[in-house]
Scaffold this motif. Sequence first.
Motif, PDB file in Angstrom:
ATOM      1  N   GLU A 110     -24.938  46.381  36.237  1.00 60.77           N
ATOM      2  CA  GLU A 110     -24.820  45.635  34.992  1.00 60.77           C
ATOM      3  C   GLU A 110     -23.643  46.145  34.167  1.00 60.77           C
ATOM      4  N   GLY A 111     -22.862  45.197  33.657  1.00 61.77           N
ATOM      5  CA  GLY A 111     -21.774  45.519  32.745  1.00 61.77           C
ATOM      6  C   GLY A 111     -20.439  45.760  33.406  1.00 61.77           C
ATOM      7  N   GLU A 112     -20.415  46.071  34.719  1.00 51.24           N
ATOM      8  CA  GLU A 112     -19.117  46.283  35.350  1.00 51.24           C
ATOM      9  C   GLU A 112     -18.460  44.942  35.641  1.00 51.24           C
ATOM     10  N   THR A 113     -17.142  44.920  35.600  1.00 52.09           N
ATOM     11  CA  THR A 113     -16.379  43.699  35.851  1.00 52.09           C
ATOM     12  C   THR A 113     -15.745  43.788  37.229  1.00 52.09           C
ATOM     13  N   LEU A 114     -16.013  42.804  38.059  1.00 50.65           N
ATOM     14  CA  LEU A 114     -15.468  42.757  39.411  1.00 50.65           C
ATOM     15  C   LEU A 114     -14.367  41.705  39.491  1.00 50.65           C
ATOM     16  N   ILE A 115     -13.337  42.026  40.217  1.00 56.80           N
ATOM     17  CA  ILE A 115     -12.262  41.078  40.501  1.00 56.80           C
ATOM     18  C   ILE A 115     -12.381  40.699  41.975  1.00 56.80           C
ATOM     19  N   ILE A 116     -12.655  39.411  42.233  1.00 57.62           N
ATOM     20  CA  ILE A 116     -12.864  38.907  43.596  1.00 57.62           C
ATOM     21  C   ILE A 116     -11.699  37.993  43.927  1.00 57.62           C
ATOM     22  N   THR A 117     -10.937  38.353  44.946  1.00 56.96           N
ATOM     23  CA  THR A 117      -9.741  37.608  45.319  1.00 56.96           C
ATOM     24  C   THR A 117      -9.875  37.130  46.753  1.00 56.96           C
ATOM     25  N   MET A 118      -9.570  35.861  46.982  1.00 56.19           N
ATOM     26  CA  MET A 118      -9.610  35.296  48.331  1.00 56.19           C
ATOM     27  C   MET A 118      -8.326  34.530  48.577  1.00 56.19           C
ATOM     28  N   VAL A 119      -7.661  34.846  49.660  1.00 60.19           N
ATOM     29  CA  VAL A 119      -6.417  34.175  50.001  1.00 60.19           C
ATOM     30  C   VAL A 119      -6.475  33.666  51.432  1.00 60.19           C
ATOM     31  N   SER A 120      -5.764  32.576  51.676  1.00 56.68           N
ATOM     32  CA  SER A 120      -5.659  32.017  53.025  1.00 56.68           C
ATOM     33  C   SER A 120      -4.414  31.157  53.094  1.00 56.68           C
ATOM     34  N   ASN A 121      -3.688  31.295  54.172  1.00 56.06           N
ATOM     35  CA  ASN A 121      -2.548  30.419  54.417  1.00 56.06           C
ATOM     36  C   ASN A 121      -2.927  29.234  55.295  1.00 56.06           C
ATOM     37  N   HIS A 134      -5.112  29.640  46.375  1.00 55.62           N
ATOM     38  CA  HIS A 134      -5.743  30.954  46.481  1.00 55.62           C
ATOM     39  C   HIS A 134      -6.629  31.192  45.273  1.00 55.62           C
ATOM     40  N   ALA A 135      -7.755  31.871  45.506  1.00 53.63           N
ATOM     41  CA  ALA A 135      -8.771  32.029  44.461  1.00 53.63           C
ATOM     42  C   ALA A 135      -8.783  33.458  43.922  1.00 53.63           C
ATOM     43  N   ARG A 136      -9.028  33.569  42.617  1.00 55.71           N
ATOM     44  CA  ARG A 136      -9.152  34.882  41.989  1.00 55.71           C
ATOM     45  C   ARG A 136     -10.132  34.773  40.831  1.00 55.71           C
ATOM     46  N   LEU A 137     -11.211  35.531  40.892  1.00 57.93           N
ATOM     47  CA  LEU A 137     -12.290  35.425  39.920  1.00 57.93           C
ATOM     48  C   LEU A 137     -12.559  36.788  39.308  1.00 57.93           C
ATOM     49  N   THR A 179     -10.661  25.036  58.380  1.00 57.89           N
ATOM     50  CA  THR A 179     -10.890  26.266  59.140  1.00 57.89           C
ATOM     51  C   THR A 179      -9.639  27.133  59.099  1.00 57.89           C
ATOM     52  N   GLY A 180      -9.833  28.406  59.491  1.00 60.09           N
ATOM     53  CA  GLY A 180      -8.693  29.306  59.574  1.00 60.09           C
ATOM     54  C   GLY A 180      -9.004  30.681  59.035  1.00 60.09           C
ATOM     55  N   ALA A 181      -7.995  31.565  59.092  1.00 60.98           N
ATOM     56  CA  ALA A 181      -8.160  32.957  58.698  1.00 60.98           C
ATOM     57  C   ALA A 181      -8.054  33.114  57.183  1.00 60.98           C
ATOM     58  N   TYR A 182      -8.706  34.183  56.677  1.00 60.04           N
ATOM     59  CA  TYR A 182      -8.656  34.477  55.247  1.00 60.04           C
ATOM     60  C   TYR A 182      -8.815  35.977  55.040  1.00 60.04           C
ATOM     61  N   ALA A 183      -8.528  36.397  53.815  1.00 62.30           N
ATOM     62  CA  ALA A 183      -8.797  37.774  53.396  1.00 62.30           C
ATOM     63  C   ALA A 183      -9.544  37.733  52.070  1.00 62.30           C
ATOM     64  N   LEU A 184     -10.574  38.561  51.949  1.00 54.17           N
ATOM     65  CA  LEU A 184     -11.395  38.633  50.739  1.00 54.17           C
ATOM     66  C   LEU A 184     -11.403  40.073  50.248  1.00 54.17           C
ATOM     67  N   LYS A 185     -11.062  40.266  48.970  1.00 52.53           N
ATOM     68  CA  LYS A 185     -11.031  41.610  48.405  1.00 52.53           C
ATOM     69  C   LYS A 185     -11.897  41.652  47.150  1.00 52.53           C
TER      70      LYS A 185
END
Length: 613
Positions: A535-546, A577-580, A602-608
């Motif tokens: 609770e209370g921590e802020t997460l940065i979720i990033t997903m990219v795909s070409n 590309h998504a960044r939340l 479909t295809g490859a992606y990276a999630l951080k």
Amino acid sequence: MRRFHGTRLLGLAGASALALLAASGASAQDAGTLVLGEGLDAALEEGDTINDLGAPYDSYTVTLSAGQRFEVEMRSDDFDAYLELYGTDMDEPVAVDDDSAGDGTDARLRYTADADGLYTLRARAFSEGAFGTYNLIARERPPAPPAPEPGTIALGQSLEGVIDDTDPVDDQDVAYDAYRFSADEGERMVLLLTSDAFDTYLQVGRVTDGGFEELAFNDDDGETLNSRLVFAAPARGDYVIRVRPLSASEGGTYTLSLQPAPPPPEAKRLTLGDSLTGTINAETPVNDEGYRAHLYRFDGREGQRIDIRLEAEDFDTYLVLYRDDGTPPTRLGDNDDNDGTNSRLIRTLEGSGPYLVEVRGFSQTVEGDYTLSLAEIAPERPPEPIAFGAIQEGVIDDKDPLDGQDRNYDSFRFTGVEGNRVQIIARSGDFDTFLRISSAEGEFEALATDDDGLGEGTDSRLNFTLPADGDYVIRLSPLSADNEGLYSLELIDRGPAPAPGSILVGATARGTLGEADAAAGDGSYFDAYRIHAKEGETLIITMVSNAFDAFVIVGREKDDDDIEVLASDDDGLSDTHARLEWEVPDDGVYIIRAGSYGQSETGAYALKVERKP
């Protein structure tokens, strides 16, 4: 006082995946606790949690005790305010409000708590895509004054009254007037409430243990904002009418009338093959729901397939089929929109004996001529068995059975296991394919449909998770009537949905979306990851795909393997590309869905996932 701010990054479409993962900037979001008597300032912005309609909202929690009267006001100069209040673990709101604050676009929600517990308030705009600042304040309201003794009204009487601030209020804090009348068991009466000052709401009930028990209600007669209710007394005794506006902000003068109801419809004889005409007007009998209606009885036999059609040019028709097996009869089905204002029911009868057809309009006081026909049609062809992995080829032509929209179809049957995912693919070079799936039990009722899920013009692909063990039926037809031709049908067993993987804060996951992955209702694929957060921590979720347009969702697991969406992003980092940036509301386990924005991508992606410093 709180205010939420956010930044959206644009113009990065050409960056590489690694560069995008290192990019900074975000949208921000917070959740809060409502303190009664204290106000706060906040804002709806891009990156906020969105509901199922795509509208962003802010959430606030408040603890209430059973019987506690609660009021919250939301005011904004930027958008039309809208409030929803949810109980613990509830999917549907216990109270909503749009404009009861009386200023057009401001909201005031009032609620009396049913039970002790934690309630969640959602503050949003009435329209999706609306953003801006707002002010929110919650208050505890004093106990309601005791209700006065109801007035009296007799059968055949009309009276006038006024709803104003001196009247008692109900559990929704809406002012009302009350009138008592007596009735014998089975006595039918029609109540009419009219007003030029407010949208009327009419209730009939009994007073039990000091509380009002509602037995029947009506909001409008289908054509105006006045209320019209036919009531049949279940027992001899006294009853109470409550007259009130639809919302708390309304009031003014009204007229209430209590009159003997017209007789209920008596069934006329109808024979298979008949086509007859009739007229609905002010002299037509009224059913127990207050609709002018004609009733017809016919004899049917088990397994017989019938086609009932109701056509009218003067009003929007409504057709109901009953099994005449008691009082009340068993309702089997209805239809109001087969073709424009016309109605049609096709059904295989479950047993031999008498059946009833009710003819009425979509609203209570329609008038006009109609034509009713009853025909026996060929029995539905038993569905052909189809095996998983098989490709079935066939032809749709005029020898095939017809559905309610006059489309010829072929049907196929298979046995499935609860939780397994099936994929059905239909292809045709001759017509635009349309797929439906239903349980094999009873009459065919589509559980899911698809027209062009394959994304190739006229072909269909339906992804569906089976809700229970048992047999299912697939219907393949053209999308519109009077089309025919060759087709192929393939049934694929995709097995149970993949269990979510896991991802740690600070880690990067690389994966590939494909046809074997889980699919959302819109046909887009996704991978799911569990994450433990505090609770209370802020997460940065990033997903990219070409390879595809990335779409990321974070939420909580629900009992039906779905998730409660808490936040999402499609293009917070760039167009594809998504960044939340998301603040965790409570300690616990959450689900991140890494998916595609478009269908079947479909295809490859990276999630951080990383923790904001």
